[in-house]
Design a protein around this motif. Structure first.
Motif, PDB file in Angstrom:
ATOM      1  N   ARG A  61       3.235   7.403  -8.206  1.00  9.57           N
ATOM      2  CA  ARG A  61       3.303   8.285  -9.373  1.00  9.57           C
ATOM      3  C   ARG A  61       3.940   9.624  -9.022  1.00  9.57           C
ATOM      4  NH1 ARG A  61      -1.609   5.596 -10.224  1.00  9.57           N
ATOM      5  NH2 ARG A  61      -2.780   7.181  -9.066  1.00  9.57           N
ATOM      6  N   MET A  62       3.653  10.128  -7.835  1.00 14.47           N
ATOM      7  CA  MET A  62       4.203  11.409  -7.427  1.00 14.47           C
ATOM      8  C   MET A  62       5.719  11.330  -7.265  1.00 14.47           C
ATOM      9  SD  MET A  62       3.191  13.701  -4.088  1.00 14.47           S
ATOM     10  CE  MET A  62       3.758  12.409  -2.956  1.00 14.47           C
ATOM     11  N   LEU A  63       6.194  10.205  -6.705  1.00 18.64           N
ATOM     12  CA  LEU A  63       7.631  10.026  -6.489  1.00 18.64           C
ATOM     13  C   LEU A  63       8.315   9.343  -7.665  1.00 18.64           C
ATOM     14  CD1 LEU A  63       7.616   8.842  -2.747  1.00 18.64           C
ATOM     15  CD2 LEU A  63       8.021  11.141  -3.631  1.00 18.64           C
ATOM     16  N   LYS A  64       7.523   8.987  -8.698  1.00 21.10           N
ATOM     17  CA  LYS A  64       8.040   8.233  -9.839  1.00 21.10           C
ATOM     18  C   LYS A  64       8.697   6.936  -9.375  1.00 21.10           C
ATOM     19  CE  LYS A  64       8.714  12.354 -12.712  1.00 21.10           C
ATOM     20  NZ  LYS A  64       9.669  13.149 -13.516  1.00 21.10           N
ATOM     21  N   GLY A  65       7.995   6.272  -8.468  1.00 19.68           N
ATOM     22  CA  GLY A  65       8.515   5.034  -7.894  1.00 19.68           C
ATOM     23  C   GLY A  65       7.724   3.808  -8.300  1.00 19.68           C
ATOM     24  N   GLU A  66       7.050   3.869  -9.490  1.00 19.13           N
ATOM     25  CA  GLU A  66       6.315   2.693  -9.956  1.00 19.13           C
ATOM     26  C   GLU A  66       7.280   1.561 -10.272  1.00 19.13           C
ATOM     27  OE1 GLU A  66       6.209   5.696 -11.411  1.00 19.13           O
ATOM     28  OE2 GLU A  66       4.172   6.253 -12.025  1.00 19.13           O
ATOM     29  N   SER A  67       6.844   0.336  -9.989  1.00 19.56           N
ATOM     30  CA  SER A  67       7.678  -0.828 -10.271  1.00 19.56           C
ATOM     31  C   SER A  67       6.799  -2.053 -10.435  1.00 19.56           C
ATOM     32  CB  SER A  67       8.686  -1.070  -9.131  1.00 19.56           C
ATOM     33  OG  SER A  67       8.011  -1.403  -7.929  1.00 19.56           O
ATOM     34  N   LYS A  68       7.332  -3.062 -11.092  1.00 22.45           N
ATOM     35  CA  LYS A  68       6.619  -4.334 -11.250  1.00 22.45           C
ATOM     36  C   LYS A  68       6.387  -4.979  -9.892  1.00 22.45           C
ATOM     37  CE  LYS A  68       5.015  -7.764 -13.798  1.00 22.45           C
ATOM     38  NZ  LYS A  68       3.803  -7.648 -14.634  1.00 22.45           N
ATOM     39  N   PHE A  69       7.382  -4.854  -9.022  1.00 23.39           N
ATOM     40  CA  PHE A  69       7.254  -5.398  -7.673  1.00 23.39           C
ATOM     41  C   PHE A  69       6.092  -4.745  -6.937  1.00 23.39           C
ATOM     42  CE2 PHE A  69       8.175  -5.021  -3.125  1.00 23.39           C
ATOM     43  CZ  PHE A  69       8.364  -6.345  -2.773  1.00 23.39           C
ATOM     44  N   GLY A  70       5.991  -3.430  -7.065  1.00 21.59           N
ATOM     45  CA  GLY A  70       4.915  -2.710  -6.405  1.00 21.59           C
ATOM     46  C   GLY A  70       3.551  -3.125  -6.910  1.00 21.59           C
ATOM     47  N   ALA A  71       3.433  -3.353  -8.221  1.00 26.71           N
ATOM     48  CA  ALA A  71       2.162  -3.774  -8.795  1.00 26.71           C
ATOM     49  C   ALA A  71       1.757  -5.152  -8.282  1.00 26.71           C
ATOM     50  CB  ALA A  71       2.259  -3.787 -10.315  1.00 26.71           C
ATOM     51  N   GLU A  72       2.725  -6.067  -8.186  1.00 23.78           N
ATOM     52  CA  GLU A  72       2.423  -7.401  -7.677  1.00 23.78           C
ATOM     53  C   GLU A  72       2.053  -7.354  -6.197  1.00 23.78           C
ATOM     54  OE1 GLU A  72       2.106 -10.086  -9.419  1.00 23.78           O
ATOM     55  OE2 GLU A  72       2.731  -9.154 -11.298  1.00 23.78           O
ATOM     56  N   LEU A  73       2.785  -6.553  -5.424  1.00 25.50           N
ATOM     57  CA  LEU A  73       2.483  -6.425  -4.001  1.00 25.50           C
ATOM     58  C   LEU A  73       1.100  -5.822  -3.790  1.00 25.50           C
ATOM     59  CD1 LEU A  73       3.401  -6.649  -1.049  1.00 25.50           C
ATOM     60  CD2 LEU A  73       4.439  -4.383  -1.277  1.00 25.50           C
ATOM     61  N   ASP A  74       0.737  -4.858  -4.628  1.00 27.56           N
ATOM     62  CA  ASP A  74      -0.570  -4.225  -4.517  1.00 27.56           C
ATOM     63  C   ASP A  74      -1.686  -5.239  -4.755  1.00 27.56           C
ATOM     64  OD1 ASP A  74      -2.144  -1.610  -4.369  1.00 27.56           O
ATOM     65  OD2 ASP A  74      -2.819  -2.400  -6.282  1.00 27.56           O
ATOM     66  N   SER A  75      -1.509  -6.117  -5.733  1.00 22.74           N
ATOM     67  CA  SER A  75      -2.525  -7.140  -5.998  1.00 22.74           C
ATOM     68  C   SER A  75      -2.643  -8.117  -4.838  1.00 22.74           C
ATOM     69  CB  SER A  75      -2.190  -7.902  -7.284  1.00 22.74           C
ATOM     70  OG  SER A  75      -2.315  -7.061  -8.407  1.00 22.74           O
ATOM     71  N   LEU A  76      -1.523  -8.530  -4.277  1.00 21.51           N
ATOM     72  CA  LEU A  76      -1.555  -9.434  -3.123  1.00 21.51           C
ATOM     73  C   LEU A  76      -2.222  -8.763  -1.930  1.00 21.51           C
ATOM     74  CD1 LEU A  76       2.027 -11.007  -3.361  1.00 21.51           C
ATOM     75  CD2 LEU A  76      -0.156 -12.121  -3.871  1.00 21.51           C
ATOM     76  N   SER A  77      -1.942  -7.479  -1.749  1.00 24.31           N
ATOM     77  CA  SER A  77      -2.570  -6.735  -0.660  1.00 24.31           C
ATOM     78  C   SER A  77      -4.075  -6.650  -0.864  1.00 24.31           C
ATOM     79  CB  SER A  77      -1.964  -5.325  -0.575  1.00 24.31           C
ATOM     80  OG  SER A  77      -2.657  -4.529   0.367  1.00 24.31           O
ATOM     81  N   ASP A  78      -4.511  -6.394  -2.108  1.00 25.03           N
ATOM     82  CA  ASP A  78      -5.937  -6.283  -2.389  1.00 25.03           C
ATOM     83  C   ASP A  78      -6.660  -7.604  -2.148  1.00 25.03           C
ATOM     84  OD1 ASP A  78      -5.539  -3.665  -3.019  1.00 25.03           O
ATOM     85  OD2 ASP A  78      -5.807  -3.883  -5.180  1.00 25.03           O
ATOM     86  N   VAL A  79      -6.051  -8.709  -2.567  1.00 25.78           N
ATOM     87  CA  VAL A  79      -6.676 -10.012  -2.348  1.00 25.78           C
ATOM     88  C   VAL A  79      -6.850 -10.271  -0.849  1.00 25.78           C
ATOM     89  CG1 VAL A  79      -6.356 -12.498  -2.557  1.00 25.78           C
ATOM     90  CG2 VAL A  79      -5.889 -11.034  -4.504  1.00 25.78           C
ATOM     91  N   THR A  80      -5.825  -9.923  -0.073  1.00 26.40           N
ATOM     92  CA  THR A  80      -5.881 -10.171   1.360  1.00 26.40           C
ATOM     93  C   THR A  80      -6.846  -9.235   2.070  1.00 26.40           C
ATOM     94  OG1 THR A  80      -3.569 -10.905   1.330  1.00 26.40           O
ATOM     95  CG2 THR A  80      -4.503 -10.326   3.463  1.00 26.40           C
ATOM     96  N   ALA A  81      -6.693  -7.925   1.819  1.00 30.03           N
ATOM     97  CA  ALA A  81      -7.467  -6.927   2.558  1.00 30.03           C
ATOM     98  C   ALA A  81      -8.917  -6.853   2.119  1.00 30.03           C
ATOM     99  CB  ALA A  81      -6.811  -5.554   2.416  1.00 30.03           C
ATOM    100  N   PHE A  82      -9.178  -7.042   0.809  1.00 34.00           N
ATOM    101  CA  PHE A  82     -10.526  -6.837   0.285  1.00 34.00           C
ATOM    102  C   PHE A  82     -11.203  -8.123  -0.181  1.00 34.00           C
ATOM    103  CE2 PHE A  82      -8.090  -2.896  -0.993  1.00 34.00           C
ATOM    104  CZ  PHE A  82      -8.465  -2.193   0.143  1.00 34.00           C
ATOM    105  N   GLY A  83     -10.462  -9.230  -0.185  1.00 39.00           N
ATOM    106  CA  GLY A  83     -11.048 -10.502  -0.570  1.00 39.00           C
ATOM    107  C   GLY A  83     -11.134 -11.471   0.589  1.00 39.00           C
ATOM    108  N   VAL A  84      -9.973 -11.839   1.128  1.00 41.52           N
ATOM    109  CA  VAL A  84      -9.923 -12.835   2.201  1.00 41.52           C
ATOM    110  C   VAL A  84     -10.536 -12.286   3.490  1.00 41.52           C
ATOM    111  CG1 VAL A  84      -8.398 -14.229   3.631  1.00 41.52           C
ATOM    112  CG2 VAL A  84      -7.912 -13.968   1.189  1.00 41.52           C
ATOM    113  N   THR A  85     -10.133 -11.074   3.877  1.00 37.19           N
ATOM    114  CA  THR A  85     -10.601 -10.537   5.158  1.00 37.19           C
ATOM    115  C   THR A  85     -12.107 -10.315   5.202  1.00 37.19           C
ATOM    116  OG1 THR A  85      -8.461  -9.511   5.613  1.00 37.19           O
ATOM    117  CG2 THR A  85     -10.358  -8.663   6.815  1.00 37.19           C
TER     118      THR A  85
END
Length: 256
Positions: A61-85
């Protein structure tokens, strides 16, 4: 003549995605530490992933760099880091000794995390989200769910009590946290907190004190955070009930 723009992605779009990728790698490293029996390091890796996860959205948000790709990557990261691990760490720590259902409960926790994030993504473009619009989360968010899942391990590491490692206690606890994540209960959202101007100095002092406590006594601090968060859930449900009641009472007044 206008200069031709080079195809590619700008740095402001790469930076938040890089932080998200770091969160994924850091969180997944918790499973690697668990394979070596380094339980405190495994917890530290997941906590580190939580810190990075809290940074990537703000950087975007600070860099105005929001993207659909970023949102999808964030969800995959959350599943891995906070679900699977956390599920794998808990399995290697206690549930592998549970006959028949240890692995099933492990998979169930990871599945609930994936379902929670899928539900969030499906509603991400929907404006009518009463919990979100009122300053609440729907269910327990991913980083908080990971922290609560590791609560018995934190108690065991700090106290040495073998009962905290007993799968008769750990298995129901993991199921309870998994159900909290996919539930529809309202929980407080940190993004909705607004600090009054005359309290900002004291807020900085409190944050500095928390950071110092986390460094000097990390396990006790994390245990206290888990207990406080659980205690706030009934309060958040009550507060959201008041918000719903106020909204319902305001509808006839608007139509009159």
């Amino acid at each position: 003549m206008d200069k031709l723009q080079r195809p590619g992605i700008s740095l402001r779009a790469i930076a938040p995605n890089a932080v998200t990728a770091m969160a994924l790698c850091t969180g997944l490293s918790g499973a690697w530490f668990a394979m070596q029996g380094r339980w405190e390091a495994a917890i530290a890796a997941i906590v580190g992933a939580g810190i990075l996860d809290g940074m990537d959205g703000r950087i975007a948000r600070m860099l105005k760099g929001e993207s659909k790709f970023g949102a999808e990557l964030d969800s995959l990261s959350d599943v891995t880091a906070f679900g699977v691990t956390p599920a794998l760490v808990t399995y290697m720590w206690a549930l592998q000794h549970m006959p028949r259902f240890g692995w099933s409960i492990t998979v169930f926790f990871a599945l609930c995390m994936a379902l929670r994030l899928a539900r969030f993504n499906a509603r991400i473009d929907v404006q009518d989200q009463p919990h979100k619009s009122a300053g609440f989360n729907t269910g327990v968010p991913a980083p908080a769910g990971a922290g609560l899942a590791l609560f018995p391990m934190i108690i065991w590491l700090e106290t040495g009590l073998d009962i905290a490692r007993n799968y008769y206690l750990v298995a129901p606890w993991l199921l309870f946290v998994a159900l909290l994540m996919v539930s529809s209960i309202a929980t407080f959202s940190w993004k909705s907190i607004r600090i009054p101007a005359d309290m900002r100095f004291f807020a900085l002092v409190a944050i500095a004190g928390f950071a110092a406590a986390l460094i000097t006594a990390p396990l006790i601090t994390l245990a206290v955070v888990c207990v406080v968060y659980l205690a706030l859930i009934p309060l958040s449900m009550w507060r959201y009930g008041l918000v719903k009641k106020a909204r319902k009472s305001a509808i006839p007044a608007e139509g009159a």
